[in-house]
Design a protein around this motif. Structure first.
Motif, PDB file in Angstrom:
ATOM      1  N   UNK A 129       6.239  -0.992   9.041  1.00 16.14           N
ATOM      2  CA  UNK A 129       7.527  -0.504   8.570  1.00 16.14           C
ATOM      3  C   UNK A 129       7.299   0.026   7.169  1.00 16.14           C
ATOM      4  N   UNK A 130       7.775   1.226   6.916  1.00 13.84           N
ATOM      5  CA  UNK A 130       7.515   1.895   5.649  1.00 13.84           C
ATOM      6  C   UNK A 130       8.804   2.161   4.902  1.00 13.84           C
ATOM      7  N   UNK A 131       8.721   2.056   3.576  1.00 15.25           N
ATOM      8  CA  UNK A 131       9.868   2.319   2.715  1.00 15.25           C
ATOM      9  C   UNK A 131       9.553   3.550   1.885  1.00 15.25           C
ATOM     10  N   UNK A 132      10.477   4.508   1.871  1.00 17.63           N
ATOM     11  CA  UNK A 132      10.302   5.691   1.037  1.00 17.63           C
ATOM     12  C   UNK A 132      10.272   5.287  -0.427  1.00 17.63           C
ATOM     13  N   UNK A 133       9.422   5.922  -1.204  1.00 14.20           N
ATOM     14  CA  UNK A 133       9.322   5.599  -2.626  1.00 14.20           C
ATOM     15  C   UNK A 133      10.249   6.459  -3.479  1.00 14.20           C
TER      16      UNK A 133
ATOM     17  N   UNK B 272       6.781  14.389   5.322  1.00 13.25           N
ATOM     18  CA  UNK B 272       6.548  14.577   3.898  1.00 13.25           C
ATOM     19  C   UNK B 272       6.974  13.348   3.124  1.00 13.25           C
ATOM     20  N   UNK B 273       6.336  13.130   1.990  1.00 12.98           N
ATOM     21  CA  UNK B 273       6.715  12.032   1.120  1.00 12.98           C
ATOM     22  C   UNK B 273       5.655  10.953   1.053  1.00 12.98           C
ATOM     23  N   UNK B 274       5.859  10.078   0.081  1.00 16.55           N
ATOM     24  CA  UNK B 274       4.981   8.928  -0.099  1.00 16.55           C
ATOM     25  C   UNK B 274       5.768   7.689   0.283  1.00 16.55           C
ATOM     26  N   UNK B 275       5.136   6.825   1.046  1.00 19.13           N
ATOM     27  CA  UNK B 275       5.779   5.623   1.554  1.00 19.13           C
ATOM     28  C   UNK B 275       5.037   4.395   1.043  1.00 19.13           C
TER      29      UNK B 275
ATOM     30  N   UNK C 151       0.844  -1.197   0.000  1.00 24.75           N
ATOM     31  CA  UNK C 151       0.000   0.000   0.000  1.00 24.75           C
ATOM     32  C   UNK C 151       0.878   1.245   0.000  1.00 24.75           C
ATOM     33  N   UNK C 152       0.439   2.250  -0.713  1.00 23.99           N
ATOM     34  CA  UNK C 152       1.123   3.544  -0.689  1.00 23.99           C
ATOM     35  C   UNK C 152       0.387   4.444   0.286  1.00 23.99           C
ATOM     36  N   UNK C 153       1.132   5.008   1.227  1.00 25.33           N
ATOM     37  CA  UNK C 153       0.540   5.812   2.292  1.00 25.33           C
ATOM     38  C   UNK C 153       1.363   7.065   2.550  1.00 25.33           C
ATOM     39  N   UNK C 154       0.729   8.013   3.197  1.00 28.54           N
ATOM     40  CA  UNK C 154       1.405   9.177   3.737  1.00 28.54           C
ATOM     41  C   UNK C 154       1.438   9.024   5.251  1.00 28.54           C
TER      42      UNK C 154
ATOM     43  N   UNK D  80      10.683   2.600  10.650  1.00 27.92           N
ATOM     44  CA  UNK D  80      10.153   1.457  11.390  1.00 27.92           C
ATOM     45  C   UNK D  80       9.135   1.851  12.460  1.00 27.92           C
ATOM     46  N   UNK D  81       8.205   0.921  12.705  1.00 25.12           N
ATOM     47  CA  UNK D  81       7.246   0.995  13.812  1.00 25.12           C
ATOM     48  C   UNK D  81       6.392   2.251  13.813  1.00 25.12           C
ATOM     49  N   UNK D  82       5.771   2.534  12.674  1.00 25.57           N
ATOM     50  CA  UNK D  82       4.855   3.668  12.566  1.00 25.57           C
ATOM     51  C   UNK D  82       3.451   3.167  12.913  1.00 25.57           C
ATOM     52  N   UNK D  83       2.773   3.792  13.880  1.00 27.84           N
ATOM     53  CA  UNK D  83       1.426   3.346  14.246  1.00 27.84           C
ATOM     54  C   UNK D  83       0.449   3.485  13.077  1.00 27.84           C
ATOM     55  N   UNK D  84      -0.468   2.523  12.983  1.00 29.99           N
ATOM     56  CA  UNK D  84      -1.461   2.553  11.905  1.00 29.99           C
ATOM     57  C   UNK D  84      -2.287   3.827  11.942  1.00 29.99           C
ATOM     58  N   UNK D  85      -2.500   4.398  13.120  1.00 34.43           N
ATOM     59  CA  UNK D  85      -3.320   5.602  13.238  1.00 34.43           C
ATOM     60  C   UNK D  85      -2.663   6.812  12.586  1.00 34.43           C
ATOM     61  N   UNK D  86      -1.354   6.753  12.315  1.00 35.85           N
ATOM     62  CA  UNK D  86      -0.629   7.854  11.680  1.00 35.85           C
ATOM     63  C   UNK D  86      -0.651   7.776  10.158  1.00 35.85           C
ATOM     64  N   UNK D  87      -1.133   6.662   9.613  1.00 33.63           N
ATOM     65  CA  UNK D  87      -1.082   6.445   8.170  1.00 33.63           C
ATOM     66  C   UNK D  87      -2.299   7.029   7.476  1.00 33.63           C
ATOM     67  N   UNK D  88      -2.046   7.620   6.297  1.00 35.76           N
ATOM     68  CA  UNK D  88      -3.113   8.167   5.466  1.00 35.76           C
ATOM     69  C   UNK D  88      -2.984   7.538   4.076  1.00 35.76           C
TER      70      UNK D  88
END
Length: 63
Positions: free
Chosen positions: A38-42, A22-25, A14-17, A50-58
């Motif tokens: 865990x998110x990877x910069x695109x 800033x940026x797309x992950x 999934x692509x998220x903010x 690492x370890x970003x809470x789901x509530x922070x994802x858009x």
């Protein structure tokens, strides 16, 4: 007392903010127990956040 409790679990790829970043992950890995991802910069650098809470994802449109 009206706190939203409907947290949608992300899926790998999934692509998220992220709130306050800033940026797309892209979701690289998921920890369902801790409800983190865990998110990877695109941007092509391969940096993992690492370890970003789901509530922070858009969600971000794929276009």
């Amino acid at each position: 007392m009206s706190t939203p409790t409907n947290v949608i679990a992300p899926k790998r790829g999934d692509r998220v903010g992220v709130a306050q970043q800033e940026g797309v992950f892209e979701v690289a890995d998921i920890n369902s127990l801790m409800q983190t991802a865990n998110l990877k910069l695109t941007d092509g650098q391969g940096h993992i956040v690492r370890n970003i809470p789901w509530t922070s994802l858009k969600p971000v449109d794929g276009k």
